[in-house]
Design an enzyme around this catalytic site. Structure first.
Site, PDB file in Angstrom:
ATOM      1  CB  CYS A   2     -19.191   4.400   9.988  1.00  9.67           C
ATOM      2  SG  CYS A   2     -18.426   3.249  11.123  1.00  9.67           S
ATOM      3  NE  ARG A  27     -23.364   8.451   9.744  1.00  8.56           N
ATOM      4  CZ  ARG A  27     -24.622   8.108   9.992  1.00  8.56           C
ATOM      5  NH1 ARG A  27     -25.523   9.036  10.183  1.00  8.56           N
ATOM      6  NH2 ARG A  27     -24.974   6.854  10.043  1.00  8.56           N
ATOM      7  CD1 TRP A  71     -17.667   6.412  17.551  1.00  7.30           C
ATOM      8  CD2 TRP A  71     -18.827   4.495  17.448  1.00  7.30           C
ATOM      9  NE1 TRP A  71     -18.097   6.101  18.815  1.00  7.30           N
ATOM     10  CE2 TRP A  71     -18.806   4.935  18.788  1.00  7.30           C
ATOM     11  CE3 TRP A  71     -19.488   3.315  17.146  1.00  7.30           C
ATOM     12  CZ2 TRP A  71     -19.432   4.239  19.810  1.00  7.30           C
ATOM     13  CZ3 TRP A  71     -20.115   2.612  18.168  1.00  7.30           C
ATOM     14  CH2 TRP A  71     -20.080   3.090  19.478  1.00  7.30           C
ATOM     15  CG  ASN A  97     -22.988   3.142   9.099  1.00  8.16           C
ATOM     16  OD1 ASN A  97     -22.647   2.777  10.219  1.00  8.16           O
ATOM     17  ND2 ASN A  97     -24.005   3.954   8.881  1.00  8.16           N
ATOM     18  N   GLY A  98     -22.374  -0.305   9.750  1.00  9.38           N
ATOM     19  CA  GLY A  98     -23.300  -1.314  10.261  1.00  9.38           C
ATOM     20  C   GLY A  98     -22.537  -2.458  10.897  1.00  9.38           C
ATOM     21  CD  GLU A 469     -29.590  16.753  27.874  1.00 12.23           C
ATOM     22  OE1 GLU A 469     -29.638  15.537  28.102  1.00 12.23           O
ATOM     23  OE2 GLU A 469     -28.952  17.240  26.921  1.00 12.23           O
ATOM     24  CE  LYS A 473     -25.533  17.747  25.780  1.00 14.30           C
ATOM     25  NZ  LYS A 473     -26.769  17.132  25.398  1.00 14.30           N
ATOM     26  CD  GLU A 476     -23.679  14.075  25.662  1.00 12.36           C
ATOM     27  OE1 GLU A 476     -24.080  13.326  24.774  1.00 12.36           O
ATOM     28  OE2 GLU A 476     -24.179  15.206  25.868  1.00 12.36           O
ATOM     29  CG  HIS A 492     -33.077   9.222  50.506  1.00 14.16           C
ATOM     30  ND1 HIS A 492     -33.444   8.846  51.776  1.00 14.16           N
ATOM     31  CD2 HIS A 492     -33.999  10.137  50.108  1.00 14.16           C
ATOM     32  CE1 HIS A 492     -34.551   9.486  52.131  1.00 14.16           C
ATOM     33  NE2 HIS A 492     -34.903  10.281  51.127  1.00 14.16           N
ATOM     34  CE  LYS A 591     -26.103  15.840  16.314  1.00 12.97           C
ATOM     35  NZ  LYS A 591     -26.172  16.115  17.748  1.00 12.97           N
TER      36      LYS A 591
END
Ligand code: G6P
Length: 596
Positions: A2, A27, A71, A97-98, A469, A473, A476, A492, A591
């Site tokens: 947030c 955010r 968020w 926020n929290g 990575e 990407k 995401e 395997h 983010k």
């Protein structure tokens, strides 16, 4: 998560709030809202991105206001659950926020005492508690309410009839922007840059009273704190798109500069022996989340190769469950934002265990810089796209420098090697630039991935974590299920899934892993899977096993993660773009993840 903002001054608060919130949407962006105090308190909020409330904005005149972009953590995204919230009288507005851990018990008490709630959120209890404790001094009412609250917060409050806004923080970031005859508060400095570069960071446990002409900060015991404002060097332009279609693409293209800046900020210390990196440590533990964790995985190869120092990499969220073995006295926590809850918790846990801590972060003044014993800044500039790109490449540079510094101190690399590595690092901006120049041809290889539901990314040795990575990407931002694998592990398990519908992206660097990679790709080709090989310039042999080849410059094998990472970022970007995805703000992600 947030983003929260506040303003008090002569401007039209709604304009300031919306423009600041635009910078904070990374955010969270599932709902947004603002409260403005003119003659009366007015609130406008809704589900959806900020643009939704901008389009339906009623006339809201007044010079005091607070705003929020959400968020969702407690309560689904909806208009009712969007912030700001008001008390029963409709005169106090609050953004948060929290997470309030004991909100259920608090809410029960408040309901029993006649309070009426409009949302499913944990946040709403705070404003009702403030209402109960309010006898005219908003700060005192907030402090009293906070004494009953368990959890984490950044809070901003405004009240009808007062030009002061009140802010408080505990484990969630808040920064005050100092203007002339006006003041601001926000979750981070990017939201303030358009208005001021002069900032005051609020510390954990502090509460601030902010009026147009004055900022007063109080510590946890209610004493005023004297703090001199700091100047931020980032500019508003740094945080804008600058002609690129997306922030992510802009940030991918800013990587040569990001590498240079990380080098400039840190290269001078290569031969210095002071601080935590001067300690004689027998082992290193790298701790991080998400993309930063992948940077750590690359870092392990480099630290072990150059520093000959045993290195483990751990997910920050798992660190607390690991046994307290004292063989790893240096913990390096890597976090772009310096605010990720799990990374902060890991830093505290490391300190609790009596270990040395070094933070590698991009954000000056972030919470982690105060929690860790020492900080190394990546200096990549503000990153707005949710998917980390330039901050990741800067983290790699920081880790390479760390490995070189440790290698030099432990005499595991000689002066010539150190010089040689330094030259190689200095040439990386040009190397990356050449990969970027090839962006259009990368796009040609992306069609076959864009049509698929699944993709595999393969690499060996130091290319393996780079491909982890690369797969992250793609996941995401394009929503294609992608898995990174060590190429040797293919047979395997994952080979069972390989077929014409599962494109395989493979890192085929011309080093001692090359022949084995070719053999792996032959196995893939035998199952008719489309192969996209990332190979070195001039490699023609690769054409025999690949359907598409993306050529990247050849560098010393240890440095190949740089051009290779950039190629995989471009693949993810172009695939997501072909699919028309929301690249800078992928669904369900944020983010800065400030919840555990
Ligand atoms: C979020 C972001 C990722 C990032 C991770 C860790 O999940 O979406 O891009 O890698 O957090 O963030 P940090 O700021 O600690 O590096």
């Amino acid at each position: 998560m947030c983003g929260i903002v506040g303003y008090t001054g002569p401007r039209d608060a709604s304009e300031v709030l919306l423009s600041s919130l635009r910078r904070l949407e990374y955010r969270g962006y599932d709902s947004a809202g603002i409260a403005v105090i003119g003659e009366h308190l007015a609130i406008h909020k809704d589900k959806g991105e900020l643009a939704v409330i901008e389009h339906s904005l009623p006339s809201m005149h007044g010079g005091i206001g607070i705003g929020h972009t959400r968020w969702a953590t407690c309560g689904r995204p909806s208009q009712e659950n969007a912030h700001p919230f008001t008390d029963c009288s409709g005169t106090i507005a609050l953004v948060h926020n929290g997470i309030i851990e004991n909100y259920a018990a608090l809410k029960k008490g408040l309901l029993d005492r006649g309070h009426i709630f409009s949302s499913e959120t944990d946040t709403e209890v705070i404003v009702h508690l403030v209402e109960e404790r309010n006898s005219g001094d908003l700060r005192e009412a907030l402090v009293s309410a906070l004494s009953d609250i368990k959890g984490t917060y950044a809070i901003v409050l405004a009240m009808e009839g007062s030009e002061k806004i009140v802010a408080a923080r505990k484990e969630n970031p808040l920064v005050i922007g100092v203007g002339v005859g006006e003041n601001f508060v926000a979750s981070d400095v990017t939201a303030l840059l358009e208005y001021t570069s002069k900032v005051l960071y609020l510390m954990d446990g502090e509460v601030a009273e902010i009026s147009p002409s004055k900022v007063t900060i109080f510590d946890a015991s209610g004493q005023t704190v004297r703090r001199v404002p700091e100047m931020v060097t980032w500019t508003a332009e740094d945080a804008k798109k600058g002609g690129f279609a997306h922030f992510m693409l802009k940030e991918i293209f800013e990587q040569p500069e990001a590498i240079r800046n990380t080098l400039i900020g840190n290269v001078d210390r290569l031969e210095q022996d002071e601080g935590v990196l001067g300690e004689d440590v027998p082992a290193i533990k790298l701790v991080a989340c998400g993309t930063s964790y992948h940077a750590g995985l690359v870092g392990k190869y480099v630290l072990e190769k150059l520093g000959k120092i045993p290195t483990t990499v751990e997910l920050a969220s798992e660190f607390r469950y690991s046994s307290d073995v004292r063989e790893d006295p240096l913990v390096i926590v890597i976090s772009q934002s310096g605010e990720t809850a799990d990374a902060l918790a890991a830093t505290r846990e490391a300190r609790r265990r009596g270990l040395h801590t070094l933070a590698i972060t991009n954000v000056v003044g972030s919470t982690m810089t105060r929690e860790a014993e020492e900080t190394m800044y990546t200096r990549a500039g503000p990153e707005i796209g949710v998917a980390a790109t330039k901050t990741y490449i800067s983290q790699l540079v920081a880790l390479y420098l760390t490995a070189m510094r440790i290698g030099h101190r432990r005499r595991t690399i000689d002066a010539d090697t150190l010089r040689n590595m330094r030259t190689e690092l200095t040439s990386l901006p040009q190397v990356v630039r050449r990969v970027l120049d090839n962006s259009e041809s990368v796009m040609e290889a992306c069609g076959m991935i864009a049509q698929s539901r699944d993709a595999f990314y393969l690499g060996r040795n130091i290319s393996y974590p780079v491909m982890l990575e690369g797969a992250l990407k793609l996941k995401e931002i394009s929503y294609i299920h992608a898995e990174g694998y060590a190429a040797g592990e293919l047979k395997h398990g994952p080979l069972a899934l390989i077929g014409p519908d599962t494109p395989v992206v493979a890192a085929c660097m011309r080093d001692h892993t090359y022949d084995k990679m070719i053999a792996n790709l032959s196995e893939v080709k035998a199952r008719d899977a489309p192969v996209i090989a990332i190979a070195n310039e001039g490699d023609e042999e690769i054409e025999q096993v690949a359907d598409k080849v993306i050529h990247i410059p050849e560098v010393q094998p240890l440095f190949s993660p740089f051009p290779l990472s950039v190629a995989t970022q471009l693949i993810a970007y172009h695939v997501a773009n072909l699919k028309g995805c929301s690249i800078d703000k992928p669904r369900n992600l944020a983010k800065s993840v400030t919840v555990e």
